[in-house]
Design an enzyme around this catalytic site. Structure first.
Site, PDB file in Angstrom:
ATOM      1  N   GLY A 127       0.635  -1.286   0.086  1.00  0.00           N
ATOM      2  CA  GLY A 127       0.273  -0.171   0.168  1.00  0.00           C
ATOM      3  C   GLY A 127       0.732   1.355  -0.106  1.00  0.00           C
ATOM      4  O   GLY A 127       0.400   2.195   0.442  1.00  0.00           O
ATOM      5  N   ASN A 179       1.217   3.265  -2.831  1.00  0.00           N
ATOM      6  CA  ASN A 179       0.712   4.175  -3.493  1.00  0.00           C
ATOM      7  C   ASN A 179      -0.710   4.736  -2.730  1.00  0.00           C
ATOM      8  O   ASN A 179      -0.918   5.607  -3.064  1.00  0.00           O
ATOM      9  CB  ASN A 179       0.299   3.331  -4.888  1.00  0.00           C
ATOM     10  CG  ASN A 179       1.358   3.474  -5.811  1.00  0.00           C
ATOM     11  OD1 ASN A 179       1.668   4.580  -6.285  1.00  0.00           O
ATOM     12  ND2 ASN A 179       2.084   2.291  -6.136  1.00  0.00           N
ATOM     13  N   ARG A 214     -15.520 -15.969  -9.125  1.00  0.00           N
ATOM     14  CA  ARG A 214     -15.109 -14.537  -9.652  1.00  0.00           C
ATOM     15  C   ARG A 214     -16.360 -13.706  -9.276  1.00  0.00           C
ATOM     16  O   ARG A 214     -16.143 -12.538  -8.843  1.00  0.00           O
ATOM     17  CB  ARG A 214     -14.395 -14.565 -10.784  1.00  0.00           C
ATOM     18  CG  ARG A 214     -13.380 -13.432 -10.692  1.00  0.00           C
ATOM     19  CD  ARG A 214     -12.518 -13.338 -12.182  1.00  0.00           C
ATOM     20  NE  ARG A 214     -11.516 -14.395 -12.280  1.00  0.00           N
ATOM     21  CZ  ARG A 214     -10.321 -14.229 -12.278  1.00  0.00           C
ATOM     22  NH1 ARG A 214     -10.021 -12.941 -11.732  1.00  0.00           N
ATOM     23  NH2 ARG A 214      -9.394 -15.146 -12.185  1.00  0.00           N
ATOM     24  N   MET A 226      -4.086  -6.787  -7.044  1.00  0.00           N
ATOM     25  CA  MET A 226      -3.645  -8.005  -7.689  1.00  0.00           C
ATOM     26  C   MET A 226      -4.618  -9.087  -8.118  1.00  0.00           C
ATOM     27  O   MET A 226      -4.316 -10.370  -8.257  1.00  0.00           O
ATOM     28  CB  MET A 226      -2.361  -8.619  -7.059  1.00  0.00           C
ATOM     29  CG  MET A 226      -1.237  -7.582  -6.626  1.00  0.00           C
ATOM     30  SD  MET A 226      -0.932  -6.679  -8.025  1.00  0.00           S
ATOM     31  CE  MET A 226       0.667  -7.275  -8.763  1.00  0.00           C
ATOM     32  N   ARG A 227      -5.970  -8.783  -8.349  1.00  0.00           N
ATOM     33  CA  ARG A 227      -6.918  -9.697  -8.926  1.00  0.00           C
ATOM     34  C   ARG A 227      -7.282  -9.150 -10.200  1.00  0.00           C
ATOM     35  O   ARG A 227      -7.527  -7.878 -10.429  1.00  0.00           O
ATOM     36  CB  ARG A 227      -8.056  -9.934  -8.072  1.00  0.00           C
ATOM     37  CG  ARG A 227      -7.981 -10.020  -6.475  1.00  0.00           C
ATOM     38  CD  ARG A 227      -7.145 -11.394  -6.189  1.00  0.00           C
ATOM     39  NE  ARG A 227      -7.868 -12.431  -6.759  1.00  0.00           N
ATOM     40  CZ  ARG A 227      -7.424 -13.670  -6.886  1.00  0.00           C
ATOM     41  NH1 ARG A 227      -5.975 -13.994  -6.304  1.00  0.00           N
ATOM     42  NH2 ARG A 227      -7.852 -14.757  -7.393  1.00  0.00           N
ATOM     43  N   ASN A 280      -6.175   2.456 -12.794  1.00  0.00           N
ATOM     44  CA  ASN A 280      -4.949   1.517 -12.352  1.00  0.00           C
ATOM     45  C   ASN A 280      -3.741   2.315 -12.640  1.00  0.00           C
ATOM     46  O   ASN A 280      -3.499   3.086 -13.436  1.00  0.00           O
ATOM     47  CB  ASN A 280      -5.270   0.346 -13.328  1.00  0.00           C
ATOM     48  CG  ASN A 280      -4.015  -0.856 -12.945  1.00  0.00           C
ATOM     49  OD1 ASN A 280      -3.872  -1.353 -11.633  1.00  0.00           O
ATOM     50  ND2 ASN A 280      -3.642  -1.302 -13.846  1.00  0.00           N
ATOM     51  N   HIS A 318       0.305   0.950 -13.198  1.00  0.00           N
ATOM     52  CA  HIS A 318       1.068  -0.212 -13.533  1.00  0.00           C
ATOM     53  C   HIS A 318       2.445   0.161 -13.683  1.00  0.00           C
ATOM     54  O   HIS A 318       2.710   1.568 -14.227  1.00  0.00           O
ATOM     55  CB  HIS A 318       0.489  -0.517 -14.887  1.00  0.00           C
ATOM     56  CG  HIS A 318       1.307  -1.801 -15.351  1.00  0.00           C
ATOM     57  ND1 HIS A 318       0.872  -3.116 -14.909  1.00  0.00           N
ATOM     58  CD2 HIS A 318       2.236  -1.775 -16.262  1.00  0.00           C
ATOM     59  CE1 HIS A 318       2.044  -3.892 -15.188  1.00  0.00           C
ATOM     60  NE2 HIS A 318       2.429  -3.208 -16.310  1.00  0.00           N
ATOM     61  N   ALA A 337       8.500   7.474  -8.720  1.00  0.00           N
ATOM     62  CA  ALA A 337       7.591   8.078  -9.817  1.00  0.00           C
ATOM     63  C   ALA A 337       6.020   8.020  -9.789  1.00  0.00           C
ATOM     64  O   ALA A 337       5.376   8.562  -9.859  1.00  0.00           O
ATOM     65  CB  ALA A 337       7.928   7.899 -11.159  1.00  0.00           C
ATOM     66  N   GLU A 338       6.065   6.642  -9.390  1.00  0.00           N
ATOM     67  CA  GLU A 338       4.271   6.340  -9.028  1.00  0.00           C
ATOM     68  C   GLU A 338       3.659   7.230  -7.948  1.00  0.00           C
ATOM     69  O   GLU A 338       2.465   7.591  -8.156  1.00  0.00           O
ATOM     70  CB  GLU A 338       4.397   4.510  -8.659  1.00  0.00           C
ATOM     71  CG  GLU A 338       4.715   3.761  -9.595  1.00  0.00           C
ATOM     72  CD  GLU A 338       4.269   2.258  -9.270  1.00  0.00           C
ATOM     73  OE1 GLU A 338       3.534   1.992  -8.799  1.00  0.00           O
ATOM     74  OE2 GLU A 338       5.514   1.739  -9.531  1.00  0.00           O
TER      75      GLU A 338
END
Ligand code: GAR
Length: 220
Positions: free
Chosen positions: A17, A19, A70, A95-96, A112, A114, A178-179
């Protein structure tokens, strides 16, 4: 204290966590136009939930293993998001894989982050693969989510140089820095009403192309 009219955002996580932390820190500023109303983790006991608690934000677990399939997992996720009142959902290390049904319900309200310059290096182990490919620039991308993995209209990207002696961990740490700058900036733009999608390309109102070029390596 967040702005009274700050727009409600939910964050989906699965792990450490950092981010999420960047968003919580940004949202603590009185002028930030978004507030984090709920953090939802697909797994119990992760550090991201501690971060939410420390910031006074409600953290809930929707454990994927607790559901038969799901669609059942995603129905629970959807219900938890609707209940939170969130207008934007941020996948921050979630991560799903999400199915078409869920993604369609949150179309253009689901983003999202990435750790690569998409469309290069979708999926896992992006830093090791970037090193193997010998790229000079690597980075991260924030995009609106579409059903395929790590796909969808790109909102913003940040590039970092790849050093000659980088290991995947060293490169990952540089990208992560950077994120942590990119994600709060994108959520701010969204909250300010700057983002729109036209024919699967994102327009950021008020944005200008930076002058000059970014290049690497630097010699001499
Ligand atoms: C981040 O590097 C994020 O970009 C990546 O997982 C990490 C989560 O770290 N996401 C993906 O790979 C999604 N395809 P964090 O939990 O410390 O934010």
């Amino acid at each position: 204290m967040p702005q009274v009219d700050a727009r409600p955002v939910a964050v989906l996580v699965s792990g450490r966590g950092t981010n999420l932390q960047a968003l919580l820190d940004a949202a603590a500023a009185p002028t930030y136009p978004a507030r984090i109303v709920r953090v939802i983790s697909s797994r119990p006991g992760v550090a991201a939930l501690d971060r939410a608690r420390a910031a006074g934000v409600e953290g809930v677990v929707v454990h994927h293993r607790a559901f038969a399939d799901r669609p059942a997992f995603e129905d629970a996720l959807h219900a938890a998001l609707v209940e939170s009142g969130a207008e934007l959902v941020v996948l921050a290390g979630f991560m799903r894989l999400l199915t078409d049904g869920f993604v369609g319900r949150w179309r253009d309200r689901l983003i999202n982050i990435h750790p690569s310059l998409l469309p290069a290096f979708k999926g896992l182990d992006t830093h090791a693969r970037a090193l193997d490919a010998g790229v000079r620039l690597h980075g991260c991308t924030v995009h609106f989510v579409r059903p395929a993995m790590d796909a969808g209209p790109i909102i913003a990207q940040a590039a970092v140089p790849v050093g000659p002696d980088d290991t995947p961990d060293v490169l990952a740490a540089r990208v992560l820095g950077a994120e942590h700058r990119l994600l709060p900036a994108v959520v701010r733009w969204w909250a300010e009403g700057r983002l729109s999608v036209h024919a699967e390309r994102v327009r950021v109102a008020g944005a200008a192309a930076p002058d000059g070029v970014l290049w690497g390596p630097v010699v001499g």
